[in-house]
Design a protein around this motif. Structure first.
Motif, PDB file in Angstrom:
ATOM      1  N   ASP A 192      -7.162   6.843   3.661  1.00  0.00           N
ATOM      2  CA  ASP A 192      -6.873   6.942   5.093  1.00  0.00           C
ATOM      3  C   ASP A 192      -7.664   8.123   5.645  1.00  0.00           C
ATOM      4  O   ASP A 192      -7.149   9.210   5.839  1.00  0.00           O
TER       5      ASP A 192
ATOM      6  N   TYR B  22      -2.235   4.430  -1.750  1.00  0.00           N
ATOM      7  CA  TYR B  22      -2.636   5.081  -0.501  1.00  0.00           C
ATOM      8  C   TYR B  22      -2.942   6.553  -0.766  1.00  0.00           C
ATOM      9  O   TYR B  22      -2.134   7.273  -1.358  1.00  0.00           O
TER      10      TYR B  22
ATOM     11  N   GLU C 140       2.791  -2.061   9.341  1.00  0.00           N
ATOM     12  CA  GLU C 140       3.215  -0.705   9.000  1.00  0.00           C
ATOM     13  C   GLU C 140       4.713  -0.681   8.646  1.00  0.00           C
ATOM     14  O   GLU C 140       5.507   0.044   9.243  1.00  0.00           O
TER      15      GLU C 140
ATOM     16  N   GLN D  37       0.873  -1.177   0.000  1.00  0.00           N
ATOM     17  CA  GLN D  37       0.000   0.000   0.000  1.00  0.00           C
ATOM     18  C   GLN D  37       0.907   1.223   0.000  1.00  0.00           C
ATOM     19  O   GLN D  37       1.511   1.557   1.016  1.00  0.00           O
TER      20      GLN D  37
ATOM     21  N   GLU E 231      -7.657   0.114  11.943  1.00  0.00           N
ATOM     22  CA  GLU E 231      -6.408   0.041  12.694  1.00  0.00           C
ATOM     23  C   GLU E 231      -6.600  -0.666  14.035  1.00  0.00           C
ATOM     24  O   GLU E 231      -7.633  -0.521  14.686  1.00  0.00           O
TER      25      GLU E 231
ATOM     26  N   GLY F 135      -4.031   9.809   1.476  1.00  0.00           N
ATOM     27  CA  GLY F 135      -4.268  10.351   2.809  1.00  0.00           C
ATOM     28  C   GLY F 135      -5.355  11.408   2.787  1.00  0.00           C
ATOM     29  O   GLY F 135      -5.150  12.504   2.255  1.00  0.00           O
TER      30      GLY F 135
ATOM     31  N   MET G 276     -11.622   2.196   2.863  1.00  0.00           N
ATOM     32  CA  MET G 276     -11.085   3.266   3.691  1.00  0.00           C
ATOM     33  C   MET G 276     -10.877   2.784   5.120  1.00  0.00           C
ATOM     34  O   MET G 276     -11.351   1.705   5.506  1.00  0.00           O
ATOM     35  N   ASN G 277     -10.174   3.581   5.869  1.00  0.00           N
ATOM     36  CA  ASN G 277      -9.829   3.268   7.250  1.00  0.00           C
ATOM     37  C   ASN G 277     -11.038   3.513   8.144  1.00  0.00           C
ATOM     38  O   ASN G 277     -11.451   4.652   8.347  1.00  0.00           O
TER      39      ASN G 277
END
Length: 676
Positions: free
Chosen positions: A119, A55, A293, A29, A218, A57, A189-190
C-alpha cells in the motif's frame, strides 16, 4: 492459468476465515499478526480454499521508527519537517527501502502467503527534497532538485520523471528480491487511480504494470462535502477498471479495483444497496476483480446491506465462467493521457512551503481553461450516456501504435501533449482507415508541455492556429450554428448547439470542410470568421475536430446536444453504425465483452438510475430496454439469455441487425449472447 488470473473477489481485511467464506470471497488481504497466530490464520483460510495476500503498509512510518530514522522521512520544499509535521511519510529512496525489502523476504520465507500487496510507497505534494533524493538526482542530472517549475522548466521535468522512476524501481526491485529467495507469489502495489493526477505521487500504473503481477488502484468513495461528492462521478469504479485494464492489457495481467464498503467518513455504516450494486457492476463489467474494504468487526454489525454484498459476491461466484477470459469488444478508444496531466493540466497546484497536514496539502484553483481531467471526464460521461462501449488507451499505446489497429475510432478529448512519434502513429491509424475525433488544443504541445507554433496534427485536424492569434477565447453562452445541410453529423441535431466555454481561434485548411460556426451569446448569425466544427479526410480515414473544450463544458453542464454531437461524430468518422445500440435511459452503462473459446458475447448493463442523491440508496428499475446488434459483429445468434434472472429472450432479424427487448433492469445484468 495462475490463480490470480481468474476473477477475484477480495474480502478486504477480513481475518476470520468463516466470515470470508460466508461472504463468498476467494481471496483476502491481511496484515501480519503475532507469528503463530498469523500462521494459523493462513492455514484456516487455505482449508476453505481462500488465498491470502499479505498487506504491507508502505506509505507510513510509526512514531518510533520516525524518531529512530529521521533521514528516512520525505522532505517537502526547503524546510525539513519533524515527523509530527511530515505525517511520517517514508521516502522510497532512503534506507527505509532496504528495511522494507528485508521485511518482505522475512514474510515470504516464514509464511505460506499467496501474494504480497504494497500500500504505497508514493511521493506527497511538494516532495521529496531529502538528502537521499538530492544525491540520486544530482548523480543522474548533475544538479540539485529545483523548487518550482519556473526556476528551471527542463530540470523540473526531469524531477517529475525522477519520481516515477523511483517508484518503478521500488516495485521492480521488490519483485527481484522475492525471486532471489525462490518465491513466485504475485506482488503488486496500490497505483494511482482516476481520482487525481499522478505527477505529485509518482505512481503511474502504465509503467508499474510492467513489474507487478496484478494491476490495481483505489476507487474509494468519500462523503466529506457536497462539492467533493458531486465531483466524483457515478462511474468512478468503471473508469478505474478501464484504466487498470488498459495498463494491464499490454502485459496480459489481471486488474483489480479497491472500493470502500462504508459511507466514509463513518466507518461502520455500509453503503446502501444501490451503491453496492453499482460498484460491483461497474467493476466486473469492465473485466476487473473487486476488493471491498471489509473487516471482521464491520461485518458483525447488524446491517442488512451485508447480505446484499454477500449475494452480489455469490452471483459472481456462481457465474464465474462468464467472466473468466472475457475481453472487451469495444471498437472505440478514448485516450487517458498522463502526459497532459503532468505538463498541461493546471487545476491543481501544490504548495511547497506548507506541511503535510490536510491544510498544507490543499490545492487551489488555477486557469480553468487548462483542465485536462474535466475535458476527459466530459467525454467519458457522454460516451456512457450515449451507450457507446469503449476502452481506454494510454500514452504508451499511442507510441507503439499496434493496439490502435483493433479500433475503428480514436477519441482525443483534448490531448494537448503529444510526441512526434505519437502523432505519426495517429496519422498512420487514420491513413489506414481509422476515425479520429479530437477537441480543443490537441497536439498544440509536445509530450513535455512545450508549446508548438501550430497544431502538430494540423494535417489531420484540417485546421491551423489563426495568424496573429495565440490564445483561446472565452465563449460563455455562445452557440454553434450548424451549416452544410445534409451532413450526417447533423442528424438528430437542431441547427443550434450550445458552444464550449473556451474556443480556439483557428482557420480551416483548404481541403477540410466547416459544418459549424460560433455565434456569440444573444446572436443567431453565422460568422465564418469563427469555425468550430471541422471535418477532414486523411488517407482512407475521417477526422472530426471541435475547436473548443467540449468535454469540460459537458462535464460541468450535461447539455444533451453536446452528447449527441459526440455520438454523431463517432459514427461519421467510423463510417458505420454502432455494433450495439441500446434504446433506454441515459443512466445505463453498456459494456460488450467476448469469450472466444465459448464463442459468446456478454452484454453488461449497469443501472445508475438513482434517487438524485449520494449515496444512492435504491436504484430505480428500468423497463423495456430495446437492444439492436449489428450482423457484421453478430452474424448468427443461437440464443439470448439474462444471467441474473435466467430468462430466455426472443430475438428477431431486421435488415442488418438482430433485435430483442429486456423486460426490466433492476441494478446490474448480463445478457449472454450465444453465437452459432
Amino acid at each position: 492459468m495462475e490463480w490470480y488470473e481468474k476473477p477475484l473477489r477480495f474480502g478486504g481485511f477480513i481475518m476470520e476465515p468463516e466470515i470470508a467464506k460466508r461472504m463468498n470471497c476467494n481471496v483476502v488481504q491481511i496484515s501480519k499478526t503475532e507469528d503463530r497466530l498469523f500462521e494459523k490464520v493462513i492455514e484456516e483460510f487455505h482449508k476453505r480454499e481462500i488465498k491470502v495476500i499479505c498487506y504491507i503498509g508502505t506509505f507510513w512510518m510509526d512514531e518510533k521508527m520516525a524518531k529512530e530514522h529521521p533521514d528516512w522521512l520525505q522532505k517537502k520544499g526547503v524546510k525539513v519537517k519533524t515527523f509530527e509535521e511530515s505525517g511520517r511519510f517514508p521516502c522510497p529512496n532512503s534506507g527505509w527501502r532496504d528495511y522494507t525489502f528485508d521485511y518482505l523476504k522475512d514474510t515470504l520465507k516464514n509464511y505460506e502467503v499467496d501474494g504480497i500487496f504494497f500500500d504505497g510507497p508514493g511521493f506527497y505534494a511538494g516532495s521529496c527534497y531529502c538528502d537521499n533524493c538530492q544525491r540520486r538526482f544530482k548523480k543522474q542530472y548533475g544538479k540539485t532538485i529545483p523548487l518550482k517549475f519556473e526556476d528551471n522548466p527542463d530540470l523540473y521535468r526531469n524531477f517529475i520523471r525522477f519520481r516515477y522512476e523511483s517508484i518503478n524501481d521500488f516495485i521492480r526491485d521488490a519483485k527481484k528480491e522475492a525471486v532471489s529467495i525462490g518465491s513466485k507469489v504475485p506482488i503488486y502495489m496500490n497505483a494511482r487511480g482516476m481520482k487525481g493526477l499522478t505527477k505529485s505521487c509518482g505512481r503511474d500504473v502504465q509503467e508499474m504494470a510492467e513489474y507487478e503481477d496484478i494491476v490495481g488502484a483505489e476507487a474509494f468513495m468519500y462523503y466529506f462535502s457536497k462539492h467533493q461528492t458531486l465531483d466524483r462521478p457515478l462511474w468512478e469504479q468503471s473508469g478505474t477498471a478501464k484504466f487498470m485494464k488498459a495498463a494491464a492489457r499490454r502485459y496480459n495481467k489481471p486488474a483489480v479495483v479497491f472500493v470502500t464498503c462504508t459511507i466514509s467518513p463513518w466507518s461502520w455504516r455500509p453503503h446502501p444497496e444501490g451503491e453496492i450494486w453499482m460498484m460491483v457492476g461497474e467493476t466486473v463489467a469492465n473485466n476487473a476483480g473487486i476488493w471491498f474494504e471489509w473487516t471482521d468487526e464491520r461485518m458483525k454489525q447488524p446491517y442488512p446491506e451485508w447480505e446484499i454484498a454477500r449475494k452480489a459476491y455469490g452471483f459472481l461466484k456462481e457465474n464465474e465462467k462468464f467472466y473468466e477470459g472475457a475481453k472487451s469488444s469495444a471498437n472505440v478508444a478514448l485516450l487517458w493521457s498522463r502526459q497532459a496531466g503532468d505538463y498541461y493540466d493546471e487545476d491543481e497546484v501544490m504548495d511547497l512551503t506548507g506541511d503535510f497536514s490536510p491544510k498544507g496539502l490543499a490545492i487551489e484553483s488555477r486557469d480553468i481553461s487548462k483542465t485536462y481531467r474535466s475535458c476527459y471526464r466530459g467525454i467519458y460521461e457522454a460516451l456512457i450516456r450515449a451507450h457507446i462501449p469503449f476502452d481506454l488507451v494510454l500514452d504508451k499505446d499511442l507510441e507503439e501504435g499496434t493496439l490502435l489497429s483493433r479500433y475503428k475510432t480514436l477519441i482525443l478529448g483534448n490531448a494537448p501533449c503529444l510526441s512526434d512519434i505519437q502523432m505519426e502513429k495517429i496519422k498512420e491509424f487514420v491513413k489506414n482507415g481509422g476515425g479520429l475525433v479530437a477537441t480543443y488544443e490537441t497536439s498544440l504541445y509536445d509530450k513535455e508541455g512545450r508549446r508548438r507554433e501550430d497544431f502538430g496534427l494540423r494535417e489531420l485536424l484540417g485546421a491551423r492556429i489563426k495568424a496573429g492569434k495565440t490564445e483561446e477565447g472565452f465563449a460563455f453562452g455562445g452557440n454553434i450554428l450548424l451549416d452544410k445541410k445534409g451532413h450526417s453529423v447533423k442528424k438528430t441535431l437542431s441547427t443550434i448547439v450550445p458552444a464550449p466555454f473556451y474556443l480556439m481561434s483557428v482557420e480551416p485548411l483548404k481541403e477540410s470542410e466547416v459544418i459549424g460556426f460560433f455565434s456569440p451569446r444573444g446572436e443567431l448569425k453565422i460568422n465564418t470568421n469563427y469555425p468550430i466544427l471541422i471535418t477532414n479526410r486523411y488517407g482512407r480515414g475521417k477526422v472530426f475536430y471541435i475547436a473548443g473544450n467540449l468535454g469540460d463544458t459537458y462535464w460541468n453542464i450535461a447539455v444533451p446536444e453536446i452528447k449527441q454531437l459526440i455520438a454523431n461524430a463517432i459514427e461519421w468518422v467510423s463510417g458505420e453504425s454502432p455494433i450495439v445500440s441500446v434504446d433506454t435511459l441515459e443512466t445505463i452503462e453498456v459494456v460488450l465483452n467476448y469469450q472466444k473459446k465459448e464463442n459468446r458475447y456478454l452484454l453488461h448493463l449497469v443501472n445508475y438510475t438513482g434517487e438524485m442523491a449520494r449515496p444512492v440508496n435504491h436504484l430505480l428499475p428500468v423497463k423495456e430496454i430495446k437492444v439492436s446488434l449489428h450482423k457484421r459483429t453478430f452474424p448468427k445468434i443461437k440464443e439470448v439469455t439474462t444471467l441474473k434472472k435466467r430468462q430466455r429472450l426472443s430475438f428477431k432479424e431486421k435488415n442488418d441487425t438482430f433485435e430483442f427487448t429486456i423486460p426490466e433492469l433492476a441494478n446490474y445484468e448480463v445478457i449472454v449472447i450465444q453465437c452459432q
